[in-house]
Design an enzyme around this catalytic site. Sequence first.
Site, PDB file in Angstrom:
ATOM      1  N   ARG A 242       0.835  -1.186   0.000  1.00 28.75           N
ATOM      2  CA  ARG A 242       0.000   0.000   0.000  1.00 28.75           C
ATOM      3  C   ARG A 242       0.878   1.247   0.000  1.00 28.75           C
ATOM      4  O   ARG A 242       1.933   1.278   0.620  1.00 28.75           O
ATOM      5  CB  ARG A 242      -0.913   0.029   1.241  1.00 28.75           C
ATOM      6  CG  ARG A 242      -2.134  -0.881   1.128  1.00 28.75           C
ATOM      7  CD  ARG A 242      -3.122  -0.324   0.108  1.00 28.75           C
ATOM      8  NE  ARG A 242      -4.261  -1.209  -0.113  1.00 28.75           N
ATOM      9  CZ  ARG A 242      -4.326  -2.130  -1.073  1.00 28.75           C
ATOM     10  NH1 ARG A 242      -3.301  -2.331  -1.867  1.00 28.75           N
ATOM     11  NH2 ARG A 242      -5.423  -2.853  -1.230  1.00 28.75           N
ATOM     12  N   GLU A 271      -1.683   8.136  -5.112  1.00 32.40           N
ATOM     13  CA  GLU A 271      -2.287   7.591  -6.334  1.00 32.40           C
ATOM     14  C   GLU A 271      -3.613   8.310  -6.585  1.00 32.40           C
ATOM     15  O   GLU A 271      -4.348   8.574  -5.646  1.00 32.40           O
ATOM     16  CB  GLU A 271      -2.541   6.090  -6.163  1.00 32.40           C
ATOM     17  CG  GLU A 271      -1.289   5.246  -6.135  1.00 32.40           C
ATOM     18  CD  GLU A 271      -1.583   3.749  -6.095  1.00 32.40           C
ATOM     19  OE1 GLU A 271      -2.630   3.331  -6.631  1.00 32.40           O
ATOM     20  OE2 GLU A 271      -0.786   3.014  -5.508  1.00 32.40           O
ATOM     21  N   HIS A 289       0.785   0.185  -9.923  1.00 32.93           N
ATOM     22  CA  HIS A 289      -0.145  -0.601  -9.097  1.00 32.93           C
ATOM     23  C   HIS A 289      -0.719  -1.775  -9.895  1.00 32.93           C
ATOM     24  O   HIS A 289      -1.931  -1.915 -10.062  1.00 32.93           O
ATOM     25  CB  HIS A 289      -1.272   0.274  -8.557  1.00 32.93           C
ATOM     26  CG  HIS A 289      -1.898  -0.281  -7.312  1.00 32.93           C
ATOM     27  ND1 HIS A 289      -2.500   0.502  -6.361  1.00 32.93           N
ATOM     28  CD2 HIS A 289      -2.041  -1.564  -6.861  1.00 32.93           C
ATOM     29  CE1 HIS A 289      -2.977  -0.247  -5.371  1.00 32.93           C
ATOM     30  NE2 HIS A 289      -2.704  -1.516  -5.673  1.00 32.93           N
TER      31      HIS A 289
END
Length: 315
Positions: A242, A271, A289
């Site tokens: 994360r 993000e 990602h």
Amino acid sequence: MRILANDGIDATGKQLLEEAGFEVDTNHIPQEELAGKLNSYDAITVRSATKVRQELIDASPNIKAIGRGGVGMDNIDVEYARSKGIAVLNTPAASSLSVAELVFGHLLNGVRFLYDSNRNMPSKGNTNFAALKKAYAKGVELRGKTLGVVGFGRIGRETAKVALGLGMDVIYTDLFDGPKSLSLTFSGDTVVELPVKQASFEEVLKQSDFITLHVPFLDKPAIGKDEFALLKDGVGLVNASRGGVIDELELVKALENGKVAFAALDVFDNEPTPRIEVLSHPRISLTPHIGAATNEAQQRIGVELATLLIDALKK
């Protein structure tokens, strides 16, 4: 019953839902329009892009289930949804191998400077070949090195198995007692049991040649200024868990002063607009990602998510 697969779903999972009698809509509704449209559905599935927060839940009283295709559910107000009687489901096992393989794509990328070589060869390869060859001549092998795994759940263990298969030693840290060995299955159904060592977080930071993180973001980075000071000089770091688990600004400092040899990031603080200092750094390997973004993982996720939704909605 209608299901909105707002971030998509694999065709196999969609077929399973339709065969069970559900109507599945895969047309993406932008986040800002969801509050006005989600109440037309009985369930929603998301990945990491769509956020299901309290306000959206309150605006959609018909929703009976929220499915997350993947592991982390930090884009969903899970406890609030469950307090409203909504089933919240995820697929923690389906993408483990895909994430583990990406971690090692980054590690192999890092120890042989491929991320930087691929930036420079197109522009300098035909004019400065000898200098580039010299610049990338000090690679290292992974075999015999120590991989530190922070978080030893499904993904952490799958990553450790890849490391063991490459001849690395594995040391890990976790909040719970974990195994002393892992079973590796090779072609021909050969199974080999290989040792792993559990240690404190501090020991993992101090002893590892490379570190990969597989933990959720809590109230502060797992590796921040104080933790960087404990790392071996020249360590390699990978974050495919994360954004925020590694303090990105401290990471840039550690790369500049040589504490960290290279880093690899698949997830980012802000993000979908990562910091330019991170995106432009010559010693950071980057992916957008995509840890679970393999055909095989998405099929497993789709099937598992469909099975869980069928069970939840037909009770």
